[in-house]
Scaffold this active site. Structure first.
Site, PDB file in Angstrom:
ATOM      1  N   SER A  69       0.825  -1.206   0.000  1.00 28.74           N
ATOM      2  CA  SER A  69       0.000   0.000   0.000  1.00 28.74           C
ATOM      3  C   SER A  69       0.861   1.259   0.000  1.00 28.74           C
ATOM      4  O   SER A  69       2.010   1.251   0.446  1.00 28.74           O
ATOM      5  CB  SER A  69      -0.908   0.033   1.235  1.00 28.74           C
ATOM      6  OG  SER A  69      -1.731  -1.111   1.290  1.00 28.74           O
TER       7      SER A  69
HETATM    8  N1  SAH Z   1      -1.006  -4.873   4.000  1.00 33.45           N
HETATM    9  C1  SAH Z   1      -0.278  -5.136   2.778  1.00 33.45           C
HETATM   10  C2  SAH Z   1      -1.050  -4.662   1.550  1.00 33.45           C
HETATM   11  C3  SAH Z   1      -1.419  -5.844   0.782  1.00 33.45           C
HETATM   12  S1  SAH Z   1      -2.472  -5.652  -0.631  1.00 33.45           S
HETATM   13  C4  SAH Z   1       1.113  -4.553   2.808  1.00 33.45           C
HETATM   14  O1  SAH Z   1       1.428  -3.793   3.741  1.00 33.45           O
HETATM   15  O2  SAH Z   1       1.905  -4.866   1.919  1.00 33.45           O
HETATM   16  C5  SAH Z   1      -3.832  -6.666  -0.088  1.00 33.45           C
HETATM   17  C6  SAH Z   1      -3.537  -8.103   0.255  1.00 33.45           C
HETATM   18  O3  SAH Z   1      -4.776  -8.700   0.652  1.00 33.45           O
HETATM   19  C7  SAH Z   1      -3.027  -8.950  -0.899  1.00 33.45           C
HETATM   20  O4  SAH Z   1      -1.808  -9.549  -0.529  1.00 33.45           O
HETATM   21  C8  SAH Z   1      -4.121  -9.988  -1.129  1.00 33.45           C
HETATM   22  O5  SAH Z   1      -3.650 -11.245  -1.555  1.00 33.45           O
HETATM   23  C9  SAH Z   1      -4.766 -10.062   0.239  1.00 33.45           C
HETATM   24  N2  SAH Z   1      -6.149 -10.561   0.262  1.00 33.45           N
HETATM   25  C10 SAH Z   1      -7.144 -10.352  -0.632  1.00 33.45           C
HETATM   26  N3  SAH Z   1      -8.279 -10.973  -0.253  1.00 33.45           N
HETATM   27  C11 SAH Z   1      -7.995 -11.596   0.933  1.00 33.45           C
HETATM   28  C12 SAH Z   1      -8.761 -12.411   1.831  1.00 33.45           C
HETATM   29  N4  SAH Z   1     -10.030 -12.725   1.600  1.00 33.45           N
HETATM   30  N5  SAH Z   1      -8.133 -12.875   2.943  1.00 33.45           N
HETATM   31  C13 SAH Z   1      -6.832 -12.571   3.207  1.00 33.45           C
HETATM   32  N6  SAH Z   1      -6.065 -11.809   2.396  1.00 33.45           N
HETATM   33  C14 SAH Z   1      -6.636 -11.328   1.274  1.00 33.45           C
END
Ligand code: SAH
Length: 222
Positions: A69
């Protein structure tokens, strides 16, 4: 990401100070959140060939179609959580692990769920390498939360949720806060839901953001 601790040079530290200035000019005022952004080496979460992007206030691809993010967004969500030392915090969407490290720096006990197996494996191995031993990582579906470890003081969703999952509200302590970007299309509305001591819910909205989708049903093996 690598298996050894990357260097954190004066140049990187200087770039982080500039990043902190940028996001404070954009409206982040919580000094503890700003200190956490200044402390966590965001370039650790980038492949070495993309290091020059690590301290721009932008999201960036981390593989498997996912992103780390934007720093402003990480700070904004962290600020809305009002973390107190030893708060039990559930994060949905571990991704690179950067947001989880910021929460750990704020004193939270972090439980974080990722549905992409490749990212889960990579990040679970990497976090202890860079010194974050206490973050607990889980492979699973964030829509279900983490009943075995509930209730939580705070819950943060870092993917675009088409609706607010009931399980996440159920797993919130009275007095707890859920921060979640809600919206099924291109744009999501950053939303907080506070659970009052009598278990009633209060919702507030904080403007438009863009996240990768929160995908439903099952954790993905590849
Ligand atoms: N917090 C992260 C941002 C990740 S982007 C960081 O600091 O890098 C969002 C993430 O949510 C992705 O890795 C995606 O695979 C995950 N995601 C999407 N749907 C999800 C679900 N139902 N359960 C768990 N993770 C999920």
């Amino acid at each position: 990401m690598t298996n050894s601790i990357p260097a954190d040079s004066y140049r990187h530290q200087g770039l982080r100070k500039l990043l902190v200035q940028t996001i404070s000019q954009k409206g982040i005022t919580d000094q503890q959140v700003l200190a956490a952004i200044e402390k966590v080496p965001r370039h650790f979460f980038f492949d070495s060939s993309f290091l020059e992007y690590a301290y721009e206030d932008k999201p960036f691809s981390i593989g498997a179609g996912q992103t780390i993010s934007q720093p402003f967004t990480v700070a904004f969500q962290s600020e809305l959580l009002h973390i107190k030392k030893n708060d039990k915090v559930l994060e949905i969407g571990t991704g690179s692990g950067y947001q989880a490290c910021i929460l750990a720096e704020l004193g939270a006990k972090v439980f974080t769920i990722e549905r992409q197996k490749s990212l889960f494996d990579k990040t679970s191995k990497f976090l202890p390498v860079i010194g974050y031993h206490t973050i607990k990582t889980f492979f699973g579906d964030g829509y279900k939360g983490l009943a075995a470890y509930a209730p939580f003081d705070k819950v943060i969703v870092t993917a675009a949720a088409p609706f607010i999952p009931d399980a996440l509200l159920e797993q919130l302590k009275p007095g707890g806060i859920l921060v979640i970007p809600v919206g099924a299309n291109d744009v999501q509305i950053m939303t907080t839901v506070t659970k009052n001591s009598d278990n009633t819910l209060e919702k507030k909205e904080y403007g438009a953001f863009r996240f990768v989708p929160m995908l439903e049903n099952k954790a993905k093996e590849k």
